[in-house]
Design a protein around this motif. Structure first.
Motif, mmCIF file in Angstrom:
data_model
loop_
_atom_site.group_PDB
_atom_site.id
_atom_site.type_symbol
_atom_site.label_atom_id
_atom_site.label_comp_id
_atom_site.label_asym_id
_atom_site.label_seq_id
_atom_site.Cartn_x
_atom_site.Cartn_y
_atom_site.Cartn_z
ATOM 1 N N ILE A 252 80.085 62.970 22.718
ATOM 2 C CA ILE A 252 80.665 62.051 21.725
ATOM 3 C C ILE A 252 82.136 61.761 22.088
ATOM 4 O O ILE A 252 82.882 62.674 22.452
ATOM 5 C CB ILE A 252 80.559 62.665 20.303
ATOM 6 N N ASN A 253 82.506 60.516 21.987
ATOM 7 C CA ASN A 253 83.845 59.988 22.369
ATOM 8 C C ASN A 253 84.045 59.932 23.877
ATOM 9 O O ASN A 253 85.102 59.532 24.359
ATOM 10 C CB ASN A 253 84.999 60.806 21.768
ATOM 11 N N ARG A 257 78.925 57.854 21.149
ATOM 12 C CA ARG A 257 79.672 57.883 19.889
ATOM 13 C C ARG A 257 78.697 57.896 18.721
ATOM 14 O O ARG A 257 77.511 57.552 18.884
ATOM 15 C CB ARG A 257 80.605 56.678 19.761
ATOM 16 N N CYS A 303 73.443 58.292 17.151
ATOM 17 C CA CYS A 303 74.399 58.149 18.254
ATOM 18 C C CYS A 303 74.078 56.916 19.086
ATOM 19 O O CYS A 303 72.919 56.504 19.188
ATOM 20 C CB CYS A 303 74.356 59.380 19.166
ATOM 21 N N TYR A 405 90.525 62.619 19.061
ATOM 22 C CA TYR A 405 89.324 61.833 18.771
ATOM 23 C C TYR A 405 88.169 62.727 18.335
ATOM 24 O O TYR A 405 87.371 62.359 17.469
ATOM 25 C CB TYR A 405 88.918 61.001 19.994
ATOM 26 N N ALA A 409 86.485 62.280 14.631
ATOM 27 C CA ALA A 409 85.054 61.946 14.501
ATOM 28 C C ALA A 409 84.306 63.069 13.782
ATOM 29 O O ALA A 409 83.432 62.813 12.952
ATOM 30 C CB ALA A 409 84.451 61.689 15.877
ATOM 31 N N ASP A 432 84.887 53.797 14.799
ATOM 32 C CA ASP A 432 85.189 54.204 16.183
ATOM 33 C C ASP A 432 86.699 54.433 16.287
ATOM 34 O O ASP A 432 87.465 53.489 16.457
ATOM 35 C CB ASP A 432 84.736 53.104 17.152
ATOM 36 N N TRP A 438 85.749 55.199 24.118
ATOM 37 C CA TRP A 438 84.651 56.153 24.336
ATOM 38 C C TRP A 438 83.783 55.742 25.528
ATOM 39 O O TRP A 438 83.178 56.591 26.179
ATOM 40 C CB TRP A 438 83.780 56.267 23.072
#
Ligand SMILES: NC(=O)c1ccc[n+]([C@@H]2O[C@H](COP(=O)([O-])OP(=O)(O)OC[C@H]3O[C@@H](n4cnc5c(N)ncnc54)[C@H](O)[C@@H]3O)[C@@H](O)[C@H]2O)c1
Length: 451
Positions: A252-253, A257, A303, A405, A409, A432, A438
């Motif tokens: 993730i990121n 994401r 995701c 980040y 998140a 986001d 990302w």
């Protein structure tokens, strides 16, 4: 490029995490740290800080003199120089005086949740790198404000999410990276921890767990502030222990994401029943409190790369502790509850295998190197690693391994889940925080035995 230019370079491109490789000049031998919040958690983190030769704890702040004195006693017992201390007068803004102390290389924040965002923002404005306990903020706006401060100042920010460093969690990270599970499809985690004896006590500083049914001003430690969140809020209140590892597994990121989120909350019964049983009737004021937090809050995240992640927050009912991890891909899965793995073609058909053999084979290089140092550290050793990571990244002036980040998140799950529940379990789009970065950011978390 000196340290200040390095930080400003981060600001110029909007994120320290996008900075280049650690420059050759960057090799600090010691860091001078401040700690805001020397309560139960702060003291656990201090155990790690005072035994490191590369850390000088130069400032402590807490508005509760008993907690401040306990912290000062720890420093004294370790034979380390006496730090400056702030907050004994009860001034909730005493941390500003700590931040004004000009010799800080970093500050750790271990205060109640509502203080994390303002304290982190002011620290970053003072160009003091932040190691923040979970969570990053309370409201969604807090999260955007923390991001704005970080981007404006370029000051490093790390979320001190320790479960990412749990030994089995890290071995599974190695297995994910080695492709054992194939392509990841579905993950689960959560915070399944009976906190009833944490949310209520008698207010006695020597009996913080389960000694009564007081909370708020009459409670002690977390009962003083955390329980109020169960009165006022209904959502996934503590997402990062569950989502942190799942986010690292799925990138993730960093190539992936969260796109959508929704939450369901069950009815709220556990905390009320606990206060009635514990106080032996309905006469105590706590028994008349209406708790808003559903006993089980179930959150689903979708995701970008097609995985689903399910989180469960379960803190008000009797149960043994378990974070309930499940990592499942096209070739097999791991679950922590039964400490078992099934890998197609390797495990007996349709049968679980014990995880231990995999743990031994895929033990993370960090654990192989530092297991002896981590022995005895909080939460089965993982607290050693999270402090180690923050300190080493500071010394190297390198990007934080769990960065702004990640923090935003993971932590924004809470206000978004509250919103979802409040709007009838509605599915919401996930913001986001990277503004599109990302897509090109590469994973950096725990690729070797450095930190
Ligand atoms: N990562 C983990 O495993 C883990 C475990 C426990 C707690 N935590 C987190 O650590 C944080 C602290 O939790 P805790 O259990 O230590 O709670 P605690 O209540 O024992 O400690 C918080 C301390 O902050 C102090 N404080 C409150 N407002 C302040 C202010 N304005 N300025 C200075 N000090 C202030 C309080 O007096 C108290 O001593 C929370 O965010 C919690 O979620 C993380």
């Amino acid at each position: 490029m000196n340290r200040r230019d390095f930080i400003l370079a981060g600001a110029a491109i909007g994120a320290t995490a996008l900075l280049p490789e650690t420059p050759a000049w960057a090799a600090k031998r010691r860091v001078r740290l401040g700690l805001i919040g020397t309560g139960m958690r702060g003291q656990v983190l201090m155990r790690e800080l005072v035994r490191r030769d590369d850390v000088e704890l130069v400032a402590l702040c807490d508005i509760e003199p008993i907690m401040l004195d306990r912290a000062l006693a720890m420093v004294d017992k370790a034979g380390k120089p006496v730090p400056k201390s702030y907050g004994r007068d009860g001034d909730v803004h005493a941390y500003r005086r700590l931040l004004a102390q000009r010799d800080l290389d970093g500050v750790i924040i271990a205060t109640p949740w509502e203080w994390h965002a303002p304290m982190a923002i002011e620290a970053m404005q003072a160009k003091i790198p932040v190691g923040c306990e979970v969570v990053a903020g309370v409201s969604l706006q807090d999260h955007w404000d923390v991001l704005a401060a970080q981007q404006r100042t370029g000051t490093p920010y790390m979320l001190l999410e320790n479960v990412c460093y749990r030994r089995d969690v890290m071995a599974v990270l190695q297995m994910v990276r080695a492709g054992l599970f194939g392509e990841l499809v579905h993950l689960q985690g959560g915070y399944q921890h009976d906190l009833r004896a944490v949310k209520f006590n008698s207010g006695d500083p020597d009996q913080p767990y389960g000694s009564g049914v007081e909370f708020g001003a009459k409670g002690w430690s977390e009962a003083r502030w955390r329980t109020e969140h169960s009165v006022r809020r209904n959502g996934e209140l503590y997402p990062s222990h569950g989502i942190g590892p799942c986010a690292m597994y799925t990138g993730i990121n960093r190539g992936n994401r969260f796109t959508h989120i929704n939450s369901f909350a069950s009815k709220a019964r556990g905390l009320h029943e606990y206060t009635v049983d514990k106080s032996g009737g309905s006469s105590h004021p706590s028994t008349r409190v209406k708790f808003k937090l559903g006993d089980i809050v179930t959150t689903t995240l979708a995701c970008e790369n097609g995985e689903t992640i399910l989180l469960q927050h379960d803190t008000s009912l009797p149960r043994p502790y378990s974070l309930g991890f499940r990592v499942q891909g096209t070739h097999g899965l791991w679950m922590d509850l039964n400490q078992s793995v099934h890998i197609e073609g390797r495990s007996p058909a349709h049968k679980w295998e014990p995880f231990q053999g995999y743990q031994d084979q895929y033990d993370h290089p960090l654990w192989r190197k530092y297991a002896a140092e981590a022995a005895g550290a909080g939460h089965g050793g993982m607290d050693y690693f999270v402090i180690h990571a923050f300190v080493e990244a500071l010394k190297a002036e390198a990007p934080m391994p769990i960065d702004i980040y990640d923090a935003l998140a993971w932590s924004a799950i809470t206000p978004l889940s509250e919103q979802s529940i409040a709007e009838g379990f509605k599915t919401l789009e996930f913001p986001d925080f990277t503004h599109g970065a990302w897509k090109s950011r590469k994973p950096i978390f725990a690729f070797d035995a450095t930190y």
